[in-house]
Scaffold this motif. Sequence first.
Motif, PDB file in Angstrom:
ATOM      1  N   VAL A  13       0.839  -1.209   0.000  1.00 16.69           N
ATOM      2  CA  VAL A  13       0.000   0.000   0.000  1.00 16.69           C
ATOM      3  C   VAL A  13       0.870   1.254   0.000  1.00 16.69           C
ATOM      4  CG1 VAL A  13      -1.642   1.319   1.394  1.00 16.69           C
ATOM      5  CG2 VAL A  13      -2.010  -1.109   1.030  1.00 16.69           C
ATOM      6  N   THR A  14       1.948   1.237   0.767  1.00 14.43           N
ATOM      7  CA  THR A  14       2.860   2.385   0.793  1.00 14.43           C
ATOM      8  C   THR A  14       3.504   2.602  -0.569  1.00 14.43           C
ATOM      9  OG1 THR A  14       3.314   2.007   3.128  1.00 14.43           O
ATOM     10  CG2 THR A  14       4.897   3.358   1.913  1.00 14.43           C
ATOM     11  N   CYS A  15       3.990   1.539  -1.180  1.00 11.60           N
ATOM     12  CA  CYS A  15       4.625   1.662  -2.497  1.00 11.60           C
ATOM     13  C   CYS A  15       3.638   2.133  -3.553  1.00 11.60           C
ATOM     14  CB  CYS A  15       5.230   0.333  -2.920  1.00 11.60           C
ATOM     15  SG  CYS A  15       6.728  -0.070  -2.028  1.00 11.60           S
ATOM     16  N   SER A  16       2.428   1.598  -3.544  1.00  7.30           N
ATOM     17  CA  SER A  16       1.456   2.045  -4.537  1.00  7.30           C
ATOM     18  C   SER A  16       1.091   3.505  -4.323  1.00  7.30           C
ATOM     19  CB  SER A  16       0.206   1.162  -4.518  1.00  7.30           C
ATOM     20  OG  SER A  16      -0.451   1.252  -3.273  1.00  7.30           O
ATOM     21  N   GLY A  17       1.025   3.945  -3.086  1.00  6.61           N
ATOM     22  CA  GLY A  17       0.753   5.359  -2.820  1.00  6.61           C
ATOM     23  C   GLY A  17       1.885   6.263  -3.268  1.00  6.61           C
ATOM     24  N   ILE A  18       3.120   5.846  -3.021  1.00  3.85           N
ATOM     25  CA  ILE A  18       4.275   6.647  -3.439  1.00  3.85           C
ATOM     26  C   ILE A  18       4.347   6.731  -4.960  1.00  3.85           C
ATOM     27  CG2 ILE A  18       6.800   6.660  -3.529  1.00  3.85           C
ATOM     28  CD1 ILE A  18       6.727   5.601  -0.626  1.00  3.85           C
ATOM     29  N   PHE A  19       4.165   5.607  -5.646  1.00  2.43           N
ATOM     30  CA  PHE A  19       4.235   5.619  -7.105  1.00  2.43           C
ATOM     31  C   PHE A  19       3.061   6.394  -7.710  1.00  2.43           C
ATOM     32  CE2 PHE A  19       7.007   1.758  -6.722  1.00  2.43           C
ATOM     33  CZ  PHE A  19       8.140   2.377  -7.223  1.00  2.43           C
ATOM     34  N   THR A  20       1.904   6.363  -7.073  1.00  2.00           N
ATOM     35  CA  THR A  20       0.771   7.151  -7.553  1.00  2.00           C
ATOM     36  C   THR A  20       1.053   8.634  -7.387  1.00  2.00           C
ATOM     37  OG1 THR A  20      -0.757   5.365  -7.002  1.00  2.00           O
ATOM     38  CG2 THR A  20      -1.703   7.551  -7.306  1.00  2.00           C
ATOM     39  N   GLN A  22       3.900  10.050  -7.466  1.00  2.00           N
ATOM     40  CA  GLN A  22       4.915  10.425  -8.446  1.00  2.00           C
ATOM     41  C   GLN A  22       4.417  10.266  -9.881  1.00  2.00           C
ATOM     42  OE1 GLN A  22       8.298   7.984  -7.539  1.00  2.00           O
ATOM     43  NE2 GLN A  22       8.848   9.189  -5.749  1.00  2.00           N
ATOM     44  N   LYS A  23       3.171   9.857 -10.051  1.00  2.00           N
ATOM     45  CA  LYS A  23       2.536   9.648 -11.356  1.00  2.00           C
ATOM     46  C   LYS A  23       3.265   8.601 -12.189  1.00  2.00           C
ATOM     47  CE  LYS A  23       0.283  13.921 -11.416  1.00  2.00           C
ATOM     48  NZ  LYS A  23      -0.257  14.914 -11.224  1.00  2.00           N
ATOM     49  N   GLN A  24       3.749   7.583 -11.540  1.00  2.00           N
ATOM     50  CA  GLN A  24       4.329   6.425 -12.226  1.00  2.00           C
ATOM     51  C   GLN A  24       3.267   5.327 -12.206  1.00  2.00           C
ATOM     52  OE1 GLN A  24       8.103   5.334 -10.625  1.00  2.00           O
ATOM     53  NE2 GLN A  24       8.965   7.378 -10.870  1.00  2.00           N
ATOM     54  N   TRP A  25       2.383   5.394 -13.183  1.00  2.00           N
ATOM     55  CA  TRP A  25       1.160   4.601 -13.158  1.00  2.00           C
ATOM     56  C   TRP A  25       1.402   3.111 -13.313  1.00  2.00           C
ATOM     57  CZ3 TRP A  25      -1.709   7.758 -10.893  1.00  2.00           C
ATOM     58  CH2 TRP A  25      -1.744   9.103 -11.233  1.00  2.00           C
ATOM     59  N   GLU A  68       8.293  -1.915 -17.230  1.00  2.00           N
ATOM     60  CA  GLU A  68       8.686  -0.562 -16.836  1.00  2.00           C
ATOM     61  C   GLU A  68      10.203  -0.454 -16.663  1.00  2.00           C
ATOM     62  OE1 GLU A  68       7.851   3.413 -16.119  1.00  2.00           O
ATOM     63  OE2 GLU A  68       6.591   1.817 -16.905  1.00  2.00           O
ATOM     64  N   VAL A  69      10.823  -1.445 -16.061  1.00  2.00           N
ATOM     65  CA  VAL A  69      12.272  -1.423 -15.883  1.00  2.00           C
ATOM     66  C   VAL A  69      12.982  -1.487 -17.231  1.00  2.00           C
ATOM     67  CG1 VAL A  69      14.221  -2.761 -14.988  1.00  2.00           C
ATOM     68  CG2 VAL A  69      12.253  -2.314 -13.529  1.00  2.00           C
ATOM     69  N   LEU A  70      12.540  -2.387 -18.105  1.00  2.00           N
ATOM     70  CA  LEU A  70      13.158  -2.482 -19.432  1.00  2.00           C
ATOM     71  C   LEU A  70      12.939  -1.214 -20.250  1.00  2.00           C
ATOM     72  CD1 LEU A  70      12.391  -6.177 -20.394  1.00  2.00           C
ATOM     73  CD2 LEU A  70      14.583  -5.176 -19.807  1.00  2.00           C
ATOM     74  N   ARG A  71      11.791  -0.608 -20.118  1.00  2.00           N
ATOM     75  CA  ARG A  71      11.521   0.642 -20.821  1.00  2.00           C
ATOM     76  C   ARG A  71      12.467   1.741 -20.372  1.00  2.00           C
ATOM     77  NH1 ARG A  71       8.529   5.206 -20.509  1.00  2.00           N
ATOM     78  NH2 ARG A  71       7.874   4.780 -18.393  1.00  2.00           N
TER      79      ARG A  71
END
Length: 76
Positions: A13-20, A22-25, A68-71
């Motif tokens: 939940v913390t990681c999904s909130g942080i990535f959201t 930062q707009k890293q969908w 995402e990592v490969l991109r």
Amino acid sequence: MKIATLISLAGTVTCSGIFTAQKQWMMAAAFILLTAYTLLERVFHIGVLPPMAVDALPLVALLLILYEVLRKVVAK
């Protein structure tokens, strides 16, 4: 609920909130899928959902993360 399940839920939940934020969908979607997997596998057992669908959630999350990592590696 066991302590490992609580830690897993807190982390995803913390990681999904942080990535959201930062707009890293793609990464946010991956961690939301991992949160859903933890909830459906360990907390709620819904008989309507086939086990194959629940087991596919981490695989889809892994594919999203790999994409995402490969991109990002190819973009450098």
